[in-house]
Design a protein around this motif. Structure first.
Motif, PDB file in Angstrom:
ATOM      1  N   GLU A  49       0.831  -1.203   0.000  1.00  0.00           N
ATOM      2  CA  GLU A  49       0.000   0.000   0.000  1.00  0.00           C
ATOM      3  C   GLU A  49       0.864   1.251   0.000  1.00  0.00           C
ATOM      4  O   GLU A  49       2.020   1.220   0.391  1.00  0.00           O
ATOM      5  N   VAL A  50       0.276   2.334  -0.447  1.00  0.00           N
ATOM      6  CA  VAL A  50       0.881   3.657  -0.327  1.00  0.00           C
ATOM      7  C   VAL A  50      -0.048   4.436   0.584  1.00  0.00           C
ATOM      8  O   VAL A  50      -1.205   4.692   0.241  1.00  0.00           O
ATOM      9  N   LEU A  51       0.428   4.748   1.773  1.00  0.00           N
ATOM     10  CA  LEU A  51      -0.401   5.403   2.784  1.00  0.00           C
ATOM     11  C   LEU A  51      -0.595   6.889   2.512  1.00  0.00           C
ATOM     12  O   LEU A  51      -1.634   7.455   2.844  1.00  0.00           O
ATOM     13  N   SER A  52       0.427   7.531   1.931  1.00  0.00           N
ATOM     14  CA  SER A  52       0.304   8.947   1.601  1.00  0.00           C
ATOM     15  C   SER A  52       1.298   9.277   0.495  1.00  0.00           C
ATOM     16  O   SER A  52       2.293   8.584   0.307  1.00  0.00           O
ATOM     17  N   GLY A  53       0.996  10.334  -0.231  1.00  0.00           N
ATOM     18  CA  GLY A  53       1.894  10.813  -1.274  1.00  0.00           C
ATOM     19  C   GLY A  53       1.680  12.304  -1.474  1.00  0.00           C
ATOM     20  O   GLY A  53       0.552  12.751  -1.644  1.00  0.00           O
ATOM     21  N   GLN A  54       2.750  13.059  -1.384  1.00  0.00           N
ATOM     22  CA  GLN A  54       2.693  14.506  -1.589  1.00  0.00           C
ATOM     23  C   GLN A  54       3.852  14.917  -2.494  1.00  0.00           C
ATOM     24  O   GLN A  54       4.892  14.284  -2.491  1.00  0.00           O
ATOM     25  N   ALA A  55       3.631  15.988  -3.215  1.00  0.00           N
ATOM     26  CA  ALA A  55       4.693  16.583  -4.026  1.00  0.00           C
ATOM     27  C   ALA A  55       4.537  18.091  -3.969  1.00  0.00           C
ATOM     28  O   ALA A  55       3.418  18.618  -3.917  1.00  0.00           O
ATOM     29  N   SER A  56       5.648  18.779  -3.973  1.00  0.00           N
ATOM     30  CA  SER A  56       5.675  20.236  -3.987  1.00  0.00           C
ATOM     31  C   SER A  56       6.775  20.628  -4.951  1.00  0.00           C
ATOM     32  O   SER A  56       7.905  20.127  -4.836  1.00  0.00           O
ATOM     33  N   PHE A  57       6.467  21.462  -5.926  1.00  0.00           N
ATOM     34  CA  PHE A  57       7.496  21.826  -6.892  1.00  0.00           C
ATOM     35  C   PHE A  57       7.274  23.217  -7.465  1.00  0.00           C
ATOM     36  O   PHE A  57       6.172  23.765  -7.416  1.00  0.00           O
ATOM     37  N   ASP A  58       8.366  23.775  -7.980  1.00  0.00           N
ATOM     38  CA  ASP A  58       8.366  25.070  -8.652  1.00  0.00           C
ATOM     39  C   ASP A  58       8.784  24.865 -10.091  1.00  0.00           C
ATOM     40  O   ASP A  58       9.735  24.120 -10.362  1.00  0.00           O
ATOM     41  N   VAL A  59       8.078  25.512 -11.008  1.00  0.00           N
ATOM     42  CA  VAL A  59       8.401  25.463 -12.429  1.00  0.00           C
ATOM     43  C   VAL A  59       8.769  26.879 -12.853  1.00  0.00           C
ATOM     44  O   VAL A  59       7.988  27.815 -12.663  1.00  0.00           O
ATOM     45  N   THR A  60       9.966  27.033 -13.404  1.00  0.00           N
ATOM     46  CA  THR A  60      10.467  28.339 -13.829  1.00  0.00           C
ATOM     47  C   THR A  60      10.718  28.307 -15.337  1.00  0.00           C
ATOM     48  O   THR A  60      11.427  27.417 -15.815  1.00  0.00           O
ATOM     49  N   PRO A  61      10.121  29.241 -16.078  1.00  0.00           N
ATOM     50  CA  PRO A  61      10.348  29.237 -17.529  1.00  0.00           C
ATOM     51  C   PRO A  61      11.778  29.641 -17.870  1.00  0.00           C
ATOM     52  O   PRO A  61      12.395  30.457 -17.189  1.00  0.00           O
ATOM     53  N   LYS A  62      12.305  29.029 -18.919  1.00  0.00           N
ATOM     54  CA  LYS A  62      13.638  29.335 -19.438  1.00  0.00           C
ATOM     55  C   LYS A  62      13.497  29.659 -20.927  1.00  0.00           C
ATOM     56  O   LYS A  62      12.429  29.521 -21.506  1.00  0.00           O
ATOM     57  N   ARG A  63      14.575  30.051 -21.537  1.00  0.00           N
ATOM     58  CA  ARG A  63      14.556  30.379 -22.963  1.00  0.00           C
ATOM     59  C   ARG A  63      14.264  29.161 -23.829  1.00  0.00           C
ATOM     60  O   ARG A  63      14.527  28.036 -23.442  1.00  0.00           O
ATOM     61  N   GLY A  64      13.725  29.425 -25.005  1.00  0.00           N
ATOM     62  CA  GLY A  64      13.511  28.367 -25.982  1.00  0.00           C
ATOM     63  C   GLY A  64      12.402  27.395 -25.645  1.00  0.00           C
ATOM     64  O   GLY A  64      12.427  26.256 -26.081  1.00  0.00           O
ATOM     65  N   GLY A  65      11.429  27.830 -24.860  1.00  0.00           N
ATOM     66  CA  GLY A  65      10.307  26.959 -24.510  1.00  0.00           C
ATOM     67  C   GLY A  65      10.649  25.899 -23.477  1.00  0.00           C
ATOM     68  O   GLY A  65       9.888  24.973 -23.259  1.00  0.00           O
ATOM     69  N   ARG A  66      11.776  26.041 -22.845  1.00  0.00           N
ATOM     70  CA  ARG A  66      12.181  25.099 -21.812  1.00  0.00           C
ATOM     71  C   ARG A  66      11.744  25.600 -20.438  1.00  0.00           C
ATOM     72  O   ARG A  66      11.388  26.757 -20.283  1.00  0.00           O
ATOM     73  N   CYS A  67      11.806  24.709 -19.472  1.00  0.00           N
ATOM     74  CA  CYS A  67      11.515  25.123 -18.108  1.00  0.00           C
ATOM     75  C   CYS A  67      12.364  24.311 -17.142  1.00  0.00           C
ATOM     76  O   CYS A  67      12.856  23.231 -17.460  1.00  0.00           O
ATOM     77  N   HIS A  68      12.541  24.872 -15.966  1.00  0.00           N
ATOM     78  CA  HIS A  68      13.301  24.225 -14.892  1.00  0.00           C
ATOM     79  C   HIS A  68      12.301  23.815 -13.817  1.00  0.00           C
ATOM     80  O   HIS A  68      11.464  24.621 -13.399  1.00  0.00           O
ATOM     81  N   VAL A  69      12.377  22.567 -13.385  1.00  0.00           N
ATOM     82  CA  VAL A  69      11.480  22.063 -12.346  1.00  0.00           C
ATOM     83  C   VAL A  69      12.335  21.617 -11.163  1.00  0.00           C
ATOM     84  O   VAL A  69      13.287  20.856 -11.312  1.00  0.00           O
TER      85      VAL A  69
END
Length: 80
Positions: A49-69
Motif C-alpha cells: 500500500e501507499v499510505l500517503s503521497g505529496q509533491a511540492s514543486f516550482d516550475v520556472t520558464p527558461k529560454r527556448g520553450g524550456r523550463c526548470h522544475v
C-alpha cells in the motif's frame, strides 16, 4: 523488475503543465495523491500500500520553450 517491465506500466500520477501557461514569475504546485492514485502507485511499485503521497514543486520558464522544475516528493508506504 527489469527496465522494460517498468516502462510497460503507465505512470499513475501525472499532472501536466502547459509551458505556455507558466507565468514569467514561475509556478508553484502542492499536490496530494488521492486514494485511487495511491493504489495505482502501489500496484506499479509492487507495494502492499501507499499510505500517503505529496509533491511540492516550482516550475520556472527558461529560454527556448524550456523550463526548470525543482521540488520534493514524499510518501509513506507499506511493504509485504
Amino acid at each position: 523488475m527489469s527496465k522494460n517491465e517498468a516502462t510497460e506500466k503507465p505512470d499513475p500520477w501525472r499532472v501536466p503543465v502547459a509551458v505556455a501557461q507558466i507565468p514569467e514569475t514561475g509556478l508553484h504546485r502542492n499536490l496530494e495523491a488521492d486514494q485511487a492514485i495511491r493504489n495505482a502507485v502501489a500496484d506499479v511499485g509492487g507495494l502492499r500500500e501507499v499510505l500517503s503521497g505529496q509533491a511540492s514543486f516550482d516550475v520556472t520558464p527558461k529560454r527556448g520553450g524550456r523550463c526548470h522544475v525543482a521540488g520534493r516528493a514524499r510518501g509513506r508506504i507499506g511493504q509485504a
